[in-house]
Design an enzyme around this catalytic site. Sequence first.
Site, short mmCIF file in Angstrom:
data_model
loop_
_atom_site.label_atom_id
_atom_site.label_comp_id
_atom_site.label_asym_id
_atom_site.label_seq_id
_atom_site.Cartn_x
_atom_site.Cartn_y
_atom_site.Cartn_z
N HIS A 20 0.85 -1.19 0.00
CA HIS A 20 0.00 0.00 0.00
C HIS A 20 0.89 1.24 0.00
CE1 HIS A 20 0.95 -0.38 4.23
NE2 HIS A 20 0.25 0.67 4.57
N ASP B 174 5.58 4.85 5.27
CA ASP B 174 6.54 3.90 5.83
C ASP B 174 6.70 2.65 4.96
OD1 ASP B 174 3.84 3.66 6.90
OD2 ASP B 174 4.58 2.00 8.12
N HIS B 175 6.01 2.62 3.80
CA HIS B 175 6.15 1.51 2.86
C HIS B 175 6.68 1.96 1.50
CE1 HIS B 175 3.90 -1.32 5.52
NE2 HIS B 175 3.58 -0.14 6.04
ZN LIG Z 1 2.90 0.73 7.86
ZN LIG Z 2 -0.15 1.48 6.56
#
Ligand SMILES: [Zn+2]
Ligand SMILES: [Zn+2]
Length: 244
Positions: free
Chosen positions: A60, A64-65
């Site tokens: 997603h 933080d990804h």
């Molecule tokens: Zn996350």
């Molecule tokens: Zn998330």
Amino acid sequence: MRVTFLGTGSAMPTGERFQTGVLVQENGRTLLVDCGSGVLHRLQQSGVGYERISTVLLTHHHLDHVADLLPLMKARWLAGEEHLEIVGPQGTKALVDDLLDVHEYMQDKLDLQVREVVAGEFSVAGFDVSAYETRHSLPCLAYRFGDLFTFSGDTEAFAGLANFAEGSAILAHDCSFPDDVDVSNHPTPETLGTALAGREIGRVYLTHLYPHTEGRHDEMLESIGTHYDGDVRFAEDLKTISVE
Ligand SMILES: [Zn+2]
Ligand SMILES: [Zn+2]
């Protein structure tokens, strides 16, 4: 198959755990799943290196990804690697376009292929992958690689996802907080243990760990263990697991 945790942390730094990134390798194929902050450094530390990452699969679009996507692109460009494929849920094309709008000089530096996927089966970087929609504050997909490895992405714990993961040799599951944190969109040990109860899974690794979990691993494992009696451990950055 080899699974390496590059980042087992979350959006709040612990000083030890970088943001989400998981490396999946099999028969010379390499796939990076998620690319949070710090993952570019972990790739280098892992010995695999950013030069060998030609495909990134996103669960997603939370920061933080995806925070190291542009740094990965720039490092590859500087190293003379001209290609990168980015695969992710709906909106991935817009995300990449918008990132490149902000850092315009990076446009056209790489031969970039962006592909959007939905829940179901597809192939990426030579891996056959199943995707399942999780329960999170943004649309998010969990990914399963045959009977070997399932990655939950960010999600609450729920029966549908536990069904999706059942039969996996390894499940890496979001377990962001201990039980006394009131949270939605992520599990606590209690909700995760309840969802996993009675499932056949080879080993579960807890990941996406907020600083709140520091020093509380034993009680978290105990809490899960009151519902689920399988093998559960905490993931660590740069830990590699071989699965057959
Ligand atoms: Zn996350
Ligand atoms: Zn998330």
